[in-house]
Design an enzyme around this catalytic site. Structure first.
Site, PDB file in Angstrom:
ATOM      1  N   GLU A 261      36.133  18.359  29.615  1.00  4.99           N
ATOM      2  CA  GLU A 261      37.313  17.516  29.425  1.00  4.99           C
ATOM      3  C   GLU A 261      37.193  16.933  28.017  1.00  4.99           C
ATOM      4  O   GLU A 261      36.159  16.360  27.682  1.00  4.99           O
ATOM      5  CB  GLU A 261      37.312  16.403  30.485  1.00  4.99           C
ATOM      6  CG  GLU A 261      38.644  15.723  30.607  1.00  4.99           C
ATOM      7  CD  GLU A 261      38.627  14.575  31.628  1.00  4.99           C
ATOM      8  OE1 GLU A 261      39.498  13.713  31.520  1.00  4.99           O
ATOM      9  OE2 GLU A 261      37.742  14.562  32.519  1.00  4.99           O
ATOM     10  N   ARG A 485      21.935  19.491  37.474  1.00  2.00           N
ATOM     11  CA  ARG A 485      22.235  19.061  36.106  1.00  2.00           C
ATOM     12  C   ARG A 485      20.976  18.606  35.370  1.00  2.00           C
ATOM     13  O   ARG A 485      19.917  18.388  35.966  1.00  2.00           O
ATOM     14  CB  ARG A 485      23.293  17.972  36.096  1.00  2.00           C
ATOM     15  CG  ARG A 485      22.862  16.685  36.777  1.00  2.00           C
ATOM     16  CD  ARG A 485      24.035  15.750  36.899  1.00  2.00           C
ATOM     17  NE  ARG A 485      24.254  15.040  35.647  1.00  2.00           N
ATOM     18  CZ  ARG A 485      25.380  14.377  35.386  1.00  2.00           C
ATOM     19  NH1 ARG A 485      26.360  14.359  36.262  1.00  2.00           N
ATOM     20  NH2 ARG A 485      25.514  13.721  34.264  1.00  2.00           N
ATOM     21  N   LYS A 495      29.600   7.820  28.408  1.00  2.00           N
ATOM     22  CA  LYS A 495      30.505   7.595  27.296  1.00  2.00           C
ATOM     23  C   LYS A 495      30.714   6.096  27.074  1.00  2.00           C
ATOM     24  O   LYS A 495      30.723   5.615  25.943  1.00  2.00           O
ATOM     25  CB  LYS A 495      31.827   8.275  27.646  1.00  2.00           C
ATOM     26  CG  LYS A 495      32.797   8.266  26.514  1.00  2.00           C
ATOM     27  CD  LYS A 495      34.124   8.808  26.950  1.00  2.00           C
ATOM     28  CE  LYS A 495      35.148   8.388  25.915  1.00  2.00           C
ATOM     29  NZ  LYS A 495      36.505   8.597  26.330  1.00  2.00           N
TER      30      LYS A 495
END
Ligand SMILES: *[C@@H]1O[C@H](CO)[C@@H](O)[C@H](O)[C@H]1NC(C)=O
Length: 831
Positions: A261, A485, A495
Site C-alpha cells: 500500500e 513475517r 509508520k
C-alpha cells in the site's frame, strides 16, 4: 615495490607528463621508473601527444610505455598503430593495451584490423543474460566443490575466449548468482569464528580453507515453505475452464506480485516480501508484478509510490509490470453488481455499532442484520445510489453475503464497498465508493493471473473469504499461501512511530541511517546484496522471526568483508615526524586494496617524513601485552616500507597533551620484526595527502532496550549519533570513489536499459513511475573498510567535484561526509 626519489629531480619529466593530462600523482608515478619514463618521453615527442589525450588516454599511453619498455621488438609503425587505437578510443583499458602491444609485436604492420580488434576485445559486447548463461555452462562443465573455489572459477571463466573481454564485475556477479543457486548463500558456507582475524596486520599465510560441504545445497526457493508450494495450475478451481484459461494466459509459469500500500516508506520487514515474491518468480523463470494497492484514497502519496519502485530496483529486482489496484476500479465495480445479482451481496445501512453488535461484539456467533435479505433489485438501486453520492460515508455499505454460521469471523459478511468523500491520487473525484482490501485483493490477484499469492501469516483467516469471493463470482482463483513475517528487535517499524521520531527531531528524516527503513539502510551504505543475503539466510517458513539488529549487522559485516576495498584511515590524528627521512623525500607505495581479493586492484599512496597515526595507537606507559607505539617502542606501519620507533614526543605546554611524536625509520634492517601494525596517512601536498574527512558519522543503536515499547521516546539512546570531525584518509580514496561511482553508473545503465526493454507497457497513465538510471545511483555506492576502524560509505550530504569528473584531489568547496555502515566487530561496550 616502493622506490624512493625526491620530486625535484624528476620535475622536468613530471611537468611533461602532466601536460598529457595526467594528475600530479600519476605523473609522479610515471616518472618513477627510469626505463619506462624514457620510453614515455620518446612516445610523447615522436607522436606529438601533448594536448591530444584526455586523462584516461594519457594513463593508457603510460601503460603502453610500461609495456614497450619490456617488449623491445615493437617497431615505430607498430607503436603508432597502438597509439592511434588509443586516441580513437578503441583501446579502453590497460588490459587491452597490454594485449595490443603483444599482438603488434608478433604481427608487425600491415596489421589485420579485424583480427587485431577481435584479439583486443574492441567492439566486444555481451548482454548480462549471455554472461550469465556462459557462466552457468562453465560451472556445469567443471567440477566445483563450493564457495571456496569462487576466485579460481572467476579467473577460469575470464580466461575463456568468449568471456575474455566481458566486464569483470558482470562475470563476478553472474558467478556469485550461479554459486548461490548451486550452493546456497555464501555465508552459510563460511566457517565460524573468523572474526578474530579481522585486525591481523598482514594476512597470516592464508587461513586454512574451511571444509566445504560437497553436496550442493538447495536454495531457499527449493526447500521448506517455498519448496512445498503447489505447481502452477494445481490450485483448485470452481470450474475446470478457469484453470485452462489461466494456464493459457501464463503458459504455466509462476506469476507473483508484490502489493504494497503506498502509504509509507518500506522497511526491512518488507525486504522479505520483496525477496519472496520477486525471488520465487525469478527462480522459476516466472514474472512478478509490482502492484500498488491503492484502494484507500486517504493515505496514498506520490513520494511513497516513487520510493517503493526505487527500493525494489535497488534491491536488485525489476518488476515485470507496474499496476495499481485502482486500474481495476471499473471491473471491480462491475463484479460488485454481478455479486448482488447472484444474491451474494447486499447494501446495508447499519451503523458501525449495530454491525459490531450483530457480529457478537467479539463473543459468539453473529446475527444477520435487517438488510441481509432485502430484494436483489433494492440492493442494486441502493448500490447505484451509493455510487452516485446519495449517501454520506458510513450511511451505506455494500456487504458480502457470506456464511454467518462459519467459525471464522472473516466469513461474517465483510464490507466490500464503502462511501468515502475523498479524492483518489489517480482516479481523482471519479468515484465516491471505494472497494475494501478484502474485496479487492483476491479479485485483482485473479485478474492478473497470479499463480501464487504469497503473504504473511496475519492473513491466514482471510484466505477463506478470498476463496469464497473468487468462487462466488466464478473467476480464476489464485492460491494464497502464508509465510512468517520478519521482525527486527531494537528498533521501531510502525509508520506512526517513525513519523513521531521524525517530527519530534529524534532523527533527521525517514532516511536517517539509524532507522530500519530501507531508504535509511541504503543511505547508511548497507549493500543491497547484504540485505538479500540476510533475508535468504534466515529462510522462509510459516514461523515469524524476531531478529536482533546485531545479527543483521553481522551479516552486513560478512558481506562487506570480501567485497569492500580497504583503505588507511585515521580517526583521531596524531602527528608523527620521522626525523631520519629528508624533508622532501617521498616514497610512493603501491598496495593492494584487499589482501585476499586481488580483483579489487591496487592503489598508490605517498610515504613521507610527516605522517599521522591514530592517537589511540600511542601510550606513554608501556606494558608487556602492549605492542603499539610508546616511547622507545617499535611498531609496523601497514604497507609502509619499514617500521618506526618512537624516540621522543612533544606535549602541549598548556594541556600537557601529547601533540607530536618523533620517530626513527628502521630502514637498516636492524630492528626486530614488529609485533603489531597500525594505520597511518602521510602528509604530501603534491598528491593531496591526507584527505580530510569533514564529518564521520558513527551510528549507535537508537533505543536502549530490545523492545522499544509504546513509550519509545523515553527509551531513546542519547548517544545514538557521534560525529567525528577531521579524520584523515589516504589518497587512494578519491580514485576509488570515482571508480565505484563510474561502475555504479555503468551497471545502472545496463540494468535500466534491459528493464525498459523488457517492461510491458503499463496500462496506467504517464505518472506511473518507471525504471530510471538515477534510481540505482547514490553516494552510498562508495564503500570501503577503514583498516582497523570500520566499514564506511559516502553520505548523500557529500559534495566532491571529483565524482563529477573533476580532478582526483579534494577541492575548494568539497565537503566529505562518511557514514559508518558497521563496526568491524560487534560492539562489546568497551574497546
Ligand atoms: C489472465 O487470464 C485470462 C484468462 O483466464 C486472460 O483473458 C487475461 O487477459 C489474463 N490477464 C492478464 C493480465 O494476464
Amino acid at each position: 615495490m616502493a622506490t624512493s626519489k625526491t620530486d625535484s629531480t624528476l620535475n622536468p619529466l613530471v611537468s611533461l607528463f602532466k601536460s598529457l593530462g595526467l594528475t600530479q600523482a600519476k605523473a609522479l608515478e610515471a616518472a618513477k621508473s627510469p626505463k619506462s619514463a624514457t620510453v614515455l618521453q620518446d612516445l610523447i615527442e615522436k607522436h606529438s601527444l601533448v594536448g591530444r589525450t584526455d586523462e584516461k588516454q594519457a594513463s593508457l599511453v603510460v601503460a603502453l610505455a610500461g609495456q614497450l619498455s619490456k617488449s623491445e621488438n615493437v617497431g615505430e609503425q607498430e607503436r603508432k598503430y597502438v597509439i592511434d587505437k588509443i586516441l580513437e578510443g578503441d583501446l579502453k583499458s590497460v588490459d587491452q593495451v597490454t594485449v595490443a602491444t603483444k599482438y603488434v609485436e608478433a604481427h608487425p604492420v600491415p596489421v589485420s584490423e579485424a583480427e587485431f580488434n577481435q584479439e583486443c576485445g574492441i567492439g566486444f559486447s555481451i548482454s548480462p543474460e549471455d554472461v550469465y548463461d556462459k557462466v552457468s555452462a562453465y560451472i556445469k562443465d567443471n567440477v566445483i566443490v563450493g564457495w571456496n573455489s569462487l576466485g579460481s572459477v572467476i579467473s577460469g571463466i575470464r580466461s575463456t575466449p568468449e568471456l575474455r573481454w566481458a566486464t569483470p564485475v558482470e562475470v563476478k556477479n553472474a558467478a556469485e548468482k550461479v554459486f548461490t543457486a548451486t550452493f546456497g548463500p555464501k555465508e552459510n558456507a563460511k566457517g565460524k569464528g573468523k572474526e578474530s582475524k579481522k585486525e591481523a596486520p598482514k594476512a597470516k599465510a592464508a587461513a586454512v580453507p574451511a571444509v566445504e560441504a560437497s553436496t550442493p545445497k538447495k536454495t531457499v526457493f527449493e526447500e521448506g515453505f517455498l519448496g512445498n508450494l503447489h505447481k502452477p495450475g494445481e490450485n483448485p478451481q470452481i470450474a475446470p475452464h478457469l484453470r485452462d484459461a489461466h494456464l493459457a494466459a501464463t503458459s504455466g509459469n509462476v506469476w507473483t506480485r508484490f502489493p504494497p500500500e503506498p502509504n509509507g516508506y518500506l522497511h526491512i520487514g518488507h525486504s522479505k516480501a520483496i525477496f519472496v515474491n520477486f525471488g520465487y518468480a525469478a527462480h522459476h523463470g516466472g514474472k512478478c508484478y509490482l502492484r500498488y494497492d491503492d484502494t484507500n484514497p486517504e493515505a496514498e502519496e506520490v513520494r511513497y509510490v516513487e520510493s517503493i519502485l526505487e527500493i525494489i530496483r535497488w534491491l536488485g529486482y525489476e518488476p515485470w509490470k507496474i499496476t495499481y489496484s485502482s486500474d481495476y476500479f471499473t471491473e471491480l465495480y462491475e463484479l460488485a453488481v454481478e455479486l448482488i445479482k447472484r444474491d451474494k451481496a447486499y447494501v446495508c445501512h447499519c451503523s458501525q455499532e449495530e454491525i459490531k453488535a450483530d457480529r457478537g461484539g467479539g463473543h459468539g456467533q453473529p446475527k444477520p442484520c435487517i438488510h441481509r435479505d432485502r430484494p436483489i433489485e433494492e440492493s442494486l438501486v441502493e448500490f447505484e445510489n451509493m455510487k452516485n453520492g446519495k449517501y454520506k460515508p458510513k450511511e451505506a455499505n455494500l456487504r458480502m453475503k457470506q456464511d454467518l454460521n462459519d467459525g471464522n469471523p472473516q466469513m461474517w459478511d465483510l464490507t466490500a464497498y464503502r462511501v468515502l468523500e475523498k479524492e483518489h491520487h489517480r482516479t481523482h473525484d471519479k468515484w465516491k465508493i471505494y472497494p475494501t482490501y478484502d474485496y479487492t485483493h483476491c479479485l485483482v490477484d485473479s485478474f492478473e493471473n497470479i499463480s501464487h499469492s504469497l503473504c504473511t501469516t496475519e492473513f491466514i483467516a482471510s484466505r477463506q473469504s478470498y476463496e469464497w469471493l473468487c468462487d462466488a463470482l466464478e473467476v480464476y482463483k489464485p492460491r494464497q499461501s502464508e509465510y512468517g513475517r520478519l521482525n527486527i528487535e531494537g528498533t521501531v517499524m510502525s509508520k506512526r512511530k517513525i513519523l513521531a521520531l521524525v517530527n519530534e527531531g529524534f532523527v533527521n528524516g525517514w532516511d536517517d541511517p539509524r532507522l530500519y527503513t530501507l531508504i535509511a539502510l541504503r543511505r547508511r551504505g548497507v549493500p543491497p546484496g547484504a540485505i538479500i543475503s540476510f533475508v535468504s539466510g534466515l529462510g522462509v517458513s510459516t514461523a515469524s522471526s524476531n531478529i536482533e539488529t546485531a545479527r543483521f549487522e553481522q551479516t552486513v559485516r560478512q558481506y562487506l568483508e570480501n567485497t569492500a576495498p580497504r583503505l588507511l584511515m585515521v580517526m583521531n590524528p596524531l602527528k608523527v615526524t620521522i626525523d631520519n627521512i629528508p624533508e622532501d623525500s617521498v616514497t610512493i607505495v603501491e598496495k593492494p586494496l584487499h589482501p585476499k581479493v586481488p580483483e579489487l586492484g591496487t592503489c598508490k599512496i605517498p610515504f613521507t617524513r610527516t605522517i599521522y597515526i591514530d592517537a589511540e595507537d600511542f601510550r606513554l606507559e608501556d606494558s608487556k601485552d602492549y605492542f603499539r607505539l610508546a616511547p622507545g617502542k617499535t611498531v609496523g606501519l601497514f604497507q609502509a616500507p619499514h617500521p618506526v620507533t618512537c624516540t621522543s614526543y612533544k606535549t602541549d605546554p598548556v594541556s600537557g597533551k601529547v601533540v607530536e611524536l618523533i620517530c626513527r625509520l628502521e630502514n637498516t634492517g636492524a630492528a626486530k620484526k614488529p609485533k603489531a601494525f597500525i594505520q597511518w596517512v602521510a602528509e604530501h601536498a603534491p598528491s593531496g595527502s591526507p584527505i580530510i574527512v569533514d564529518e564521520t558519522r558513527i551510528f549507535n543503536r537508537l533505543f536502549k532496550s530490545d523492545n522499544p515499547s509504546s513509550d519509545f521516546r523515553s527509551d531513546i539512546n542519547p548517544n545514538s549519533l557521534e560525529v567525528v570531525k577531521g579524520a584523515m584518509l589516504e589518497v587512494g580514496f578519491l580514485p576509488l570513489a570515482r571508480r565505484a561511482m563510474e561502475e555504479a553508473k555503468r551497471e545502472s545503465k545496463t540494468r535500466t536499459e534491459a528493464a525498459l526493454k523488457d517492461a510491458e507497457p503499463s496500462a496506467a497513465d504517464d505518472d506511473t513511475p518507471h525504471a530510471t538510471s538515477g534510481q540505482l545511483i547514490g553516494n552510498e555506492c562508495v564503500r570501503f573498510q577503514g583498516l582497523r576502524v570500520g566499514y564506511f560509505a559516502l553520505d548523500k550530504d557529500t559534495r566532491l567535484a571529483c565524482l563529477d569528473g573533476g580532478a582526483e584531489v579534494k577541492q575548494q568547496g568539497d565537503y566529505l561526509v562518511l557514514n559508518r555502515i558497521v563496526s568491524l566487530k560487534e560492539d562489546s561496550g568497551k574497546s
